[in-house]
Design an enzyme around this catalytic site. Structure first.
Site, mmCIF file in Angstrom:
data_model
loop_
_atom_site.group_PDB
_atom_site.id
_atom_site.type_symbol
_atom_site.label_atom_id
_atom_site.label_comp_id
_atom_site.label_asym_id
_atom_site.label_seq_id
_atom_site.Cartn_x
_atom_site.Cartn_y
_atom_site.Cartn_z
ATOM 1 N N THR B 176 0.755 -1.319 0.085
ATOM 2 C CA THR B 176 0.141 0.218 0.056
ATOM 3 C C THR B 176 0.872 1.282 0.055
ATOM 4 O OG1 THR B 176 -1.532 -1.005 1.406
ATOM 5 C CG2 THR B 176 -1.777 1.268 1.443
ATOM 6 N N ARG B 204 -14.183 -7.407 -1.040
ATOM 7 C CA ARG B 204 -13.495 -6.953 0.107
ATOM 8 C C ARG B 204 -12.675 -5.484 -0.141
ATOM 9 N NH1 ARG B 204 -7.834 -5.425 1.854
ATOM 10 N NH2 ARG B 204 -7.767 -5.670 3.841
ATOM 11 N N VAL B 205 -13.293 -4.901 0.844
ATOM 12 C CA VAL B 205 -12.585 -3.495 0.967
ATOM 13 C C VAL B 205 -11.864 -3.210 2.276
ATOM 14 C CG1 VAL B 205 -12.968 -0.928 1.192
ATOM 15 C CG2 VAL B 205 -14.294 -2.436 -0.548
ATOM 16 N N ASP B 207 -9.028 -0.856 4.928
ATOM 17 C CA ASP B 207 -9.024 0.525 5.478
ATOM 18 C C ASP B 207 -8.601 1.769 4.392
ATOM 19 O OD1 ASP B 207 -6.028 -0.589 5.429
ATOM 20 O OD2 ASP B 207 -5.601 1.032 6.225
ATOM 21 N N GLY B 228 -0.942 -1.629 6.412
ATOM 22 C CA GLY B 228 -0.977 -2.951 7.083
ATOM 23 C C GLY B 228 -2.278 -3.904 7.050
ATOM 24 N N GLY B 230 -5.409 -4.491 7.153
ATOM 25 C CA GLY B 230 -6.554 -3.440 6.878
ATOM 26 C C GLY B 230 -7.570 -3.609 7.807
#
Lengths: 307, 307
Positions: B176, B204-205, B207, B228, B230
């Site tokens: 990320t 899936r989503v 943070d 990291g 999420g």
């Protein structure tokens, strides 16, 4: 513990007594009472806060008066896209879904995400595929049809406008739903469910499925479910803001709620409110809009209110 | 103000020096330096924190080494689904997108959402329709193809496994990306962008697109971008947690970051870290994983680090 209790909401917005009929008011009060007592009776039986929150929200989702489940508003494509979230104050586990269509009870799928996946948030068609592993009820588009909400959509269809389901015309009294509870075991839970904004487009998602914004629960502080102008609640991270004001500033639930809604949200320009219960059973239901469909019950009192 | 500065990250996870070659290490350092200096030079010129954050993230999104934009990992369908968010610490305005495919620079669309919509979060195909109103670049699937990431996906394709792009095999050092900045006008901004988890499914989503969890900025406190695991960052509402520990508990940025990552996230069982800058220009880059690709620069120092 005999300080267990539950608080629910059916949305906040421009709800004016002057524009309400006695019949409509009675219908809302009856629906709120049914959801409230369904949750409370479970708590009385020693069931968990999560079970009480789920049961209360299912009643509200099944009622066409509220903007969630069966009563979900129309988006710009004439569809019903729903969001929901749940959080367990004991474990800080959470589950949420966004932009899922045809779900009878969105809160039940959010709970499956929490209990049976390693994820917190699943969206769209992917969330539906996840649902196929479980006994999750789907309904046809016809189940979600409602003449009033269809009319609301027709009024602004094809325009750039979108709106919360409470309009100033007074004809449009629907709302996001949510519940928070403290059980006899000392555990807190919070949940929220919504159909979003009428004529919403571009895959807009509001605060309801966002842990920290629409929903938050932590046994150390409180359980919160928000309602109102979602974008402001997201920017203010309102649900977690209440918890932080208790945890880090040492405020009571009442003061934390007032600062989060009356000060912070109002300063940003947002309308809305929340229902809250803390680890000692204190209940607060602040809002800065004209009204909020709300109800609460514990051993001391039973409140059902709109304005 | 001459205490302006910027901090960036390229992901946190199992990044072990023993498994890294000198060539690969140099490639990461060069890419981090390029993103860092691009953002810093804008700040030097008096440009805004938002512009510096955008520019730094665009460099990272365009680099195949990091899991964002061009380097986005494969989901369970062999697609690249991207999430991003941005927040302006001056106005508390925010924009985010989730599960959008084929976007060259997801951060640019998040900025359009912030600047040109009344919404905070747009998802999926709807977000793509929104993008059509602007000069937003899309790329073919081939642009996002990468042999290493394809191999990562093949290893777990068809299984229930999903993973952060940093694996223990040491072959999988992607991540990320995010940036935070304080400009000469005293304004803060934060942004985050990601391709999510390899083999993720069910929509899936994590943070990264969630204001309060992956990203938060407020001139009164700090700007934060997380990376990291999420789901843990979402349950801990980590980005806003740092801000609240400063605002309500009176902590320094350093103490607030340490409590949020070393205490809270670690207690929950989550791995990760964040980059942070406060309204006085102090920079912190804590993480509880083996490593985090990170870099920071202000008038006093320029840091580029991995372990």
């Amino acid at each position: 513990m005999n300080n267990f209790g539950i608080a629910i909401h059916g949305g906040a917005g421009t709800i004016l007594k002057s524009l309400m009929t006695p019949e409509k008011e009675a219908a809302y009060q009856t629906a709120l009472a049914q959801a409230l007592d369904t949750g409370y009776e479970l708590l009385e039986q020693g069931k968990t806060a999560l079970e009480a929150v789920e049961a209360a929200i299912v009643v509200l989702e099944d009622c066409p008066l509220f903007n969630a489940g069966r009563g979900a508003v129309y988006n710009a494509n004439g569809q019903h896209e729903m969001d929901a979230s749940i959080m367990d104050g004991k474990t800080l586990d959470a589950g949420a879904i966004a932009a899922v269509r045809n779900l009878k009870n969105p809160i039940k799928l959010a709970i499956k995400v929490m209990e049976h996946s390693d994820h917190v948030l699943l969206i769209g068609e992917g969330a539906k595929e996840f649902a196929d592993q479980f006994e999750i009820s789907f309904e046809s588009d016809a189940y979600f049809h409602d003449a009033l909400r269809y009319e609301q959509w027709q009024e602004i269809k094809g325009t750039e406008k979108f709106q919360l389901d409470h309009s100033k015309s007074g004809k449009k009294n629907l709302g996001t739903v949510g519940a928070v509870a403290l059980d006899q075991h000392g555990n807190l839970a919070a949940g929220t469910s919504t159909g979003g904004m009428t004529n919403k487009k571009f895959g807009r998602v509001g605060d309801s499925p966002i842990i920290g914004s629409g929903t938050y629960a932590n046994n150390a502080t409180c359980a919160i479910s928000c309602t109102g102008s979602g974008e402001y609640l997201m920017r203010a991270v309102t649900a977690y803001d209440v918890s932080c004001r208790m945890a880090y500033k040492g405020l009571s639930l009442k003061d934390a709620c007032n600062e989060a809604i009356m000060d912070r949200l109002t300063e940003l320009g947002g309308d809305g409110g929340l229902v809250a219960i803390d680890h000692q059973g204190d209940i607060q239901m602040p809002y800065n809009s004209e009204g909020m469909y709300r109800a609460s019950r514990n051993a001391r009192e039973r409140i059902i209110a709109i304005y």
